[in-house]
Scaffold this motif. Structure first.
Motif, PDB file in Angstrom:
ATOM      1  N   GLY A 192      33.936  55.866   0.884  1.00  0.00           N
ATOM      2  CA  GLY A 192      33.139  54.846   0.208  1.00  0.00           C
ATOM      3  C   GLY A 192      33.497  53.559   0.794  1.00  0.00           C
ATOM      4  O   GLY A 192      32.560  52.362   0.512  1.00  0.00           O
ATOM      5  N   SER A 193      34.420  53.480   1.773  1.00  0.00           N
ATOM      6  CA  SER A 193      34.731  52.347   2.419  1.00  0.00           C
ATOM      7  C   SER A 193      34.074  51.955   3.649  1.00  0.00           C
ATOM      8  O   SER A 193      34.022  52.869   4.179  1.00  0.00           O
ATOM      9  CB  SER A 193      36.262  52.097   2.743  1.00  0.00           C
ATOM     10  OG  SER A 193      36.713  50.967   3.195  1.00  0.00           O
ATOM     11  N   VAL A 194      33.532  50.775   3.844  1.00  0.00           N
ATOM     12  CA  VAL A 194      32.899  50.191   5.006  1.00  0.00           C
ATOM     13  C   VAL A 194      34.008  50.183   6.387  1.00  0.00           C
ATOM     14  O   VAL A 194      33.283  50.407   7.482  1.00  0.00           O
ATOM     15  CB  VAL A 194      32.165  49.260   4.680  1.00  0.00           C
ATOM     16  CG1 VAL A 194      31.152  49.382   3.610  1.00  0.00           C
ATOM     17  CG2 VAL A 194      33.038  47.861   4.717  1.00  0.00           C
ATOM     18  N   SER A 195      35.139  50.009   6.213  1.00  0.00           N
ATOM     19  CA  SER A 195      36.045  49.525   7.255  1.00  0.00           C
ATOM     20  C   SER A 195      35.947  50.749   8.253  1.00  0.00           C
ATOM     21  O   SER A 195      36.122  50.270   9.514  1.00  0.00           O
ATOM     22  CB  SER A 195      37.526  49.476   6.534  1.00  0.00           C
ATOM     23  OG  SER A 195      37.430  48.373   5.716  1.00  0.00           O
ATOM     24  N   PHE A 196      36.024  52.066   7.965  1.00  0.00           N
ATOM     25  CA  PHE A 196      35.929  53.110   8.838  1.00  0.00           C
ATOM     26  C   PHE A 196      34.831  53.944   8.863  1.00  0.00           C
ATOM     27  O   PHE A 196      34.979  55.055   8.967  1.00  0.00           O
ATOM     28  CB  PHE A 196      37.479  53.649   8.997  1.00  0.00           C
ATOM     29  CG  PHE A 196      38.557  52.724   9.630  1.00  0.00           C
ATOM     30  CD1 PHE A 196      38.511  52.857  11.000  1.00  0.00           C
ATOM     31  CD2 PHE A 196      39.089  51.979   8.813  1.00  0.00           C
ATOM     32  CE1 PHE A 196      39.700  52.071  11.567  1.00  0.00           C
ATOM     33  CE2 PHE A 196      40.016  51.051   9.626  1.00  0.00           C
ATOM     34  CZ  PHE A 196      40.337  51.099  11.101  1.00  0.00           C
ATOM     35  N   GLY A 197      33.675  53.697   8.321  1.00  0.00           N
ATOM     36  CA  GLY A 197      32.718  54.341   8.506  1.00  0.00           C
ATOM     37  C   GLY A 197      32.517  55.383   7.322  1.00  0.00           C
ATOM     38  O   GLY A 197      31.621  56.174   7.600  1.00  0.00           O
ATOM     39  N   SER A 198      32.817  55.220   6.082  1.00  0.00           N
ATOM     40  CA  SER A 198      32.692  56.215   5.312  1.00  0.00           C
ATOM     41  C   SER A 198      31.675  55.767   4.079  1.00  0.00           C
ATOM     42  O   SER A 198      31.736  56.234   2.762  1.00  0.00           O
ATOM     43  CB  SER A 198      33.947  56.845   4.618  1.00  0.00           C
ATOM     44  OG  SER A 198      34.653  55.658   3.856  1.00  0.00           O
ATOM     45  N   GLU A 199      31.061  54.471   4.260  1.00  0.00           N
ATOM     46  CA  GLU A 199      30.262  53.990   3.237  1.00  0.00           C
ATOM     47  C   GLU A 199      29.101  54.891   2.470  1.00  0.00           C
ATOM     48  O   GLU A 199      28.641  54.619   1.662  1.00  0.00           O
ATOM     49  CB  GLU A 199      29.633  52.612   3.720  1.00  0.00           C
ATOM     50  CG  GLU A 199      28.687  52.638   4.676  1.00  0.00           C
ATOM     51  CD  GLU A 199      29.423  52.519   6.016  1.00  0.00           C
ATOM     52  OE1 GLU A 199      28.698  52.018   6.952  1.00  0.00           O
ATOM     53  OE2 GLU A 199      30.498  52.763   6.177  1.00  0.00           O
ATOM     54  N   ARG A 200      28.710  55.917   3.463  1.00  0.00           N
ATOM     55  CA  ARG A 200      27.779  56.785   2.856  1.00  0.00           C
ATOM     56  C   ARG A 200      28.326  57.769   1.574  1.00  0.00           C
ATOM     57  O   ARG A 200      27.232  58.372   0.991  1.00  0.00           O
ATOM     58  CB  ARG A 200      26.995  57.683   4.071  1.00  0.00           C
ATOM     59  CG  ARG A 200      28.138  58.574   4.679  1.00  0.00           C
ATOM     60  CD  ARG A 200      27.258  59.309   5.756  1.00  0.00           C
ATOM     61  NE  ARG A 200      27.950  60.455   6.323  1.00  0.00           N
ATOM     62  CZ  ARG A 200      28.996  60.256   7.271  1.00  0.00           C
ATOM     63  NH1 ARG A 200      29.318  59.198   7.545  1.00  0.00           N
ATOM     64  NH2 ARG A 200      29.566  61.686   7.817  1.00  0.00           N
ATOM     65  N   PHE A 201      29.374  57.681   1.569  1.00  0.00           N
ATOM     66  CA  PHE A 201      30.083  58.692   0.254  1.00  0.00           C
ATOM     67  C   PHE A 201      29.967  57.849  -0.781  1.00  0.00           C
ATOM     68  O   PHE A 201      30.466  56.588  -0.762  1.00  0.00           O
ATOM     69  CB  PHE A 201      31.144  59.291   0.737  1.00  0.00           C
ATOM     70  CG  PHE A 201      31.064  60.405   2.136  1.00  0.00           C
ATOM     71  CD1 PHE A 201      30.810  61.422   2.188  1.00  0.00           C
ATOM     72  CD2 PHE A 201      31.317  59.755   3.366  1.00  0.00           C
ATOM     73  CE1 PHE A 201      30.437  62.275   2.952  1.00  0.00           C
ATOM     74  CE2 PHE A 201      31.212  60.588   4.539  1.00  0.00           C
ATOM     75  CZ  PHE A 201      30.678  61.684   4.112  1.00  0.00           C
ATOM     76  N   THR A 202      30.334  58.621  -1.961  1.00  0.00           N
ATOM     77  CA  THR A 202      30.537  57.923  -3.102  1.00  0.00           C
ATOM     78  C   THR A 202      31.793  58.770  -3.703  1.00  0.00           C
ATOM     79  O   THR A 202      31.572  60.307  -3.846  1.00  0.00           O
ATOM     80  CB  THR A 202      29.357  57.865  -4.196  1.00  0.00           C
ATOM     81  OG1 THR A 202      28.821  59.044  -4.341  1.00  0.00           O
ATOM     82  CG2 THR A 202      28.337  56.924  -3.716  1.00  0.00           C
ATOM     83  N   ASP A 203      32.775  58.267  -4.521  1.00  0.00           N
ATOM     84  CA  ASP A 203      33.648  58.977  -5.044  1.00  0.00           C
ATOM     85  C   ASP A 203      33.560  58.093  -6.532  1.00  0.00           C
ATOM     86  O   ASP A 203      34.211  57.082  -6.656  1.00  0.00           O
ATOM     87  CB  ASP A 203      34.871  58.857  -4.434  1.00  0.00           C
ATOM     88  CG  ASP A 203      36.123  59.666  -5.138  1.00  0.00           C
ATOM     89  OD1 ASP A 203      35.923  60.201  -6.214  1.00  0.00           O
ATOM     90  OD2 ASP A 203      37.311  59.801  -4.819  1.00  0.00           O
ATOM     91  N   PRO A 204      33.052  58.754  -7.641  1.00  0.00           N
ATOM     92  CA  PRO A 204      32.954  58.128  -8.868  1.00  0.00           C
ATOM     93  C   PRO A 204      34.429  57.554  -9.580  1.00  0.00           C
ATOM     94  O   PRO A 204      34.656  56.683 -10.114  1.00  0.00           O
ATOM     95  CB  PRO A 204      32.345  58.989  -9.806  1.00  0.00           C
ATOM     96  CG  PRO A 204      31.523  60.052  -8.848  1.00  0.00           C
ATOM     97  CD  PRO A 204      32.654  60.105  -7.574  1.00  0.00           C
TER      98      PRO A 204
END
Length: 353
Positions: free
Chosen positions: A206-218
């Motif tokens: 879910g973090s944008v810093s290294f490209g995982s923003e397309r995921f969610t972890d509730p």
């Protein structure tokens, strides 16, 4: 009978920041050393405030303002207490009542964001409020912990400490990326003496810093580990490898660190320890330095009271990927190889100039 050896007298500190900034170094395994802090960001806050006062950007009595999700707020408040500055914090919704009480006792003006599960919205709200405060009072100084490179400066002292404590040992720094200041500032200072020092960064999904923003972890507690908006202090070209972990893996590692080593530490420390254990198994000749940013108190209910639910860290391993297109939970790792930042699609989300 053993001869009595007189231990050197402990130093008498002039301010609490001197007492808590130096970490405890704990060798967890022959090639893993935990650098355990009460609050890591005292280094960053002290270094930044001292620099601003010495260069005349700040004057005593002036008010500084910044946004924070927790431990930076307390570190900045203590630095202001030491150097005679006033402090205002725009606090994340994740800041606990205990933390807010400490800040208020230290004389900090605390602006707390309304409750939300959307941490992107929380970060945007904080940035907007800081900008509104600056527009109303031009004498306020924005510390910009996410963007101003001066927050890297204080970690040169930590690098010196590690070089003295671990002389000649080839080092791999393992820590959460967060704002980028601690892992980046420490590694840059270490590499000035040994360019072979490796840096391994830890990110939540879910973090944008290294490209995982397309995921969610509730369940993820992203604050302090990753980011919902781009941070200029994250210098991607410093990182050799990146690991992404979901909340369940980070929780397992944090509980496991206490169970195995009796270390009560925060979620980012547990995640870094899990990553370091895997990295140390692959490169046993290197000493893996785990950044333990804070204690476990603010994770008591979310992590430690759920210890019976925790997975066994010994059974966990990452999927090794070669491209961000293959990235997927619950734990993945990529050889980043000191590459520049991944492009962020669309306009920059962070309104900071």
């Amino acid at each position: 009978m053993r001869d009595h050896i007189t231990a050197p007298a402990p130093p008498v500190h002039e301010h609490v920041t001197d007492a808590i900034k130096a970490p405890a170094l704990i060798r967890l395994t022959p090639n893993t050393v935990l650098v355990r802090f009460e609050t890591l960001k005292v280094y960053s806050a002290l270094g930044a405030v001292r620099h601003l006062l010495e260069t005349g950007v700040l004057r005593r009595g002036q008010t500084v303002v910044d946004s924070s999700s927790g431990i930076y707020a307390l570190a900045l408040a203590m630095a202001c207490h030491r150097y005679g500055l006033r402090c205002r914090i725009v606090a994340s919704t994740t800041v606990s009542d205990a933390m807010r009480a400490q800040l208020e006792i230290l004389g900090v003006t605390v602006d707390r964001m309304p409750p939300t599960d959307d941490l992107l919205l929380d970060q945007h709200r904080r940035v907007r409020l800081v900008q509104e405060l600056l527009a109303r009072d031009p004498d306020l100084h924005w510390m910009r912990q996410y963007h101003d490179p001066l927050h890297h400066l204080g970690y040169a002292d930590l690098a010196d400490l590690l070089r003295r404590a671990l002389p000649g040992e080839p080092l791999t720094v393992v820590g959460s990326v967060g704002t980028g200041a601690s892992t980046g500032g420490l590694t840059r200072s270490l590499r000035a003496h040994d360019p072979r020092v490796r840096l391994v960064g830890v990110q939540p999904f879910g973090s944008v810093s290294f490209g995982s923003e397309r995921f969610t972890d509730p369940d993820a507690i992203i604050a302090g580990i990753g980011s919902a908006i781009p941070f200029d202090n994250v210098h991607h070209e410093l990182y050799d490898r990146i690991h992404w972990l979901d909340f369940q893996h980070a929780m397992a590692a944090t509980v496991g660190l206490m169970r195995e080593h009796a270390v009560f530490a925060g979620l980012s420390t547990g995640a870094a320890h899990l990553v370091a254990a895997w990295e140390a198994g692959r490169e046993p000749a290197r000493t893996h330095v785990v950044i333990g940013a804070d204690t476990g108190h603010r994770y008591t209910e979310r992590v430690f009271t759920r210890h019976r639910e925790a997975l066994d860290p010994a059974r966990l391993a990452p999927a090794e990927i070669t491209s961000l297109t293959d990235l997927a939970p619950p734990w993945a790792t990529l050889d980043w190889a000191r590459r520049p930042a991944v492009p962020v699609p669309g306009p920059r989300k962070d309104p900071v100039p």
